[in-house]
Design an enzyme around this catalytic site. Structure first.
Site, short mmCIF file in Angstrom:
data_model
loop_
_atom_site.label_atom_id
_atom_site.label_comp_id
_atom_site.label_asym_id
_atom_site.label_seq_id
_atom_site.Cartn_x
_atom_site.Cartn_y
_atom_site.Cartn_z
CG ASP A 80 61.62 5.20 -46.39
OD1 ASP A 80 62.44 3.82 -47.09
OD2 ASP A 80 62.93 5.33 -45.32
CG HIS A 81 61.75 0.73 -44.83
ND1 HIS A 81 61.95 -0.34 -45.21
CD2 HIS A 81 62.84 1.61 -45.17
CE1 HIS A 81 63.41 -0.84 -44.71
NE2 HIS A 81 63.83 0.90 -45.30
CB SER A 205 74.33 6.80 -45.10
OG SER A 205 73.12 7.64 -44.60
CG ASN A 224 65.83 4.81 -50.05
OD1 ASN A 224 65.50 5.91 -50.63
ND2 ASN A 224 65.02 4.30 -49.08
CB VAL A 225 70.97 9.79 -48.37
CG1 VAL A 225 70.90 10.10 -47.60
CG2 VAL A 225 71.49 9.38 -49.55
#
Ligand code: 13P
Length: 274
Positions: A80-81, A205, A224-225
């Site tokens: 992620d990222h 979220s 995405n959470v």
């Protein structure tokens, strides 16, 4: 195992989405996989550079891969990222199924160039590549500085880069929200009509279920959470620790694992029914 790219195509045909959840340690990883097992859901397991720095790359990859087998769940490991092509290469070598290059703060042409390089790097591995276009506030960044993804730009970006999945800015932000977000779900539909990439909603979220459901109906394929997992885990520990003098962490952690499992079970059920 089915590639994530093929799974996104299946989701697109069914107009459905998959939850992508960040893990930080074995406890959060097992909570995610237990929720996926209980709801018969596929799931994407995400780690950031910070988690890799904390656990080590091989431990992160092997822990996730072994746990996927143990829980017998359809799951993929995603970076992620990532902002650094070297980390992406190392993650691919370690067995990641999917990587995100985040060059979203670069000018459009530079974002295209960097993303294209990652697409070419990932191709021999058959890995899924996600990129980001538009401004999705990161932790600590202003949520007011909205610059939503434009459908024509998304089309040009996907055509030029060949990316499989695209994180789009439609009013979500990382971390909890100060006030209820108001996602531009009509924009999702316009972007979907312009591009073949699987559309990704970051900052899951704290978004009300009704908005997530609408976003899926209009073309979001991956949600995405992260923050809710960290928050739920730590708050449960904070509540439990003053009540006990237990030093066996294997007796205390399961309460926090269960809390995260329950919150993710509800989210997976919601996503599955959308
Ligand atoms: P949240 O932390 O807001 O859930 O966002 C997660 C995310 O988008 C990870 O890339």
């Amino acid at each position: 195992m089915k590639s994530l790219q093929d799974y996104f195509k299946e989701l697109d045909n069914q107009n459905k989405a998959v939850l992508a959840v960040n893990f930080y340690n074995f406890e959060t990883l097992s909570a995610i996989l237990s929720a996926a097992k209980a709801t018969e859901s596929a799931v994407i397991l995400q780690s950031t550079k910070n988690t890799i720095d904390y656990l080590g790359l091989d431990v992160t990859a092997n822990l996730a891969k072994t746990a996927i087998q143990q829980y017998d769940v359809q799951a993929w490991l995603h970076l992620d990222h990532a902002e650094d092509i070297d980390l992406i290469k190392r993650a691919l070598d370690a067995g990641y199924d999917s990587v995100m290059i985040d060059a979203s703060e670069e000018p459009f042409e530079e974002n295209c160039k960097i993303t294209r390089e990652v697409v070419e790097t990932a191709a021999p591995y058959g890995a899924n590549v996600e990129a980001e276009l538009g401004y999705i506030a990161k932790l600590g960044q202003s949520k007011e500085n909205a610059s939503f993804t434009q459908p024509e730009e998304a089309q040009e970006f996907v055509d030029k880069t060949g990316v499989d999945a695209l994180a789009i800015a439609i009013g979500s932000a990382h971390g909890f929200y100060d006030k209820e977000p108001n996602l531009d779900t009509k924009l999702v539909d316009r972007i979907r009509k312009n591009t073949a990439a699987a559309l990704v909603l970051h900052g899951g979220s704290g978004i009300p279920d009704s908005q997530i459901e609408k976003a899926i109906q209009n073309g979001i394929r991956k949600i995405n959470v992260a923050t809710e997992v960290k928050n739920g885990f730590m708050n449960t520990l904070r509540e439990e620790l003053p009540k006990t003098s237990e030093i066996d962490l294997r007796k205390v952690f399961p309460k926090a694992i269960k809390h995260v499992q329950q919150l993710l079970t509800k989210k997976m059920e919601m996503v599955n029914q959308a």
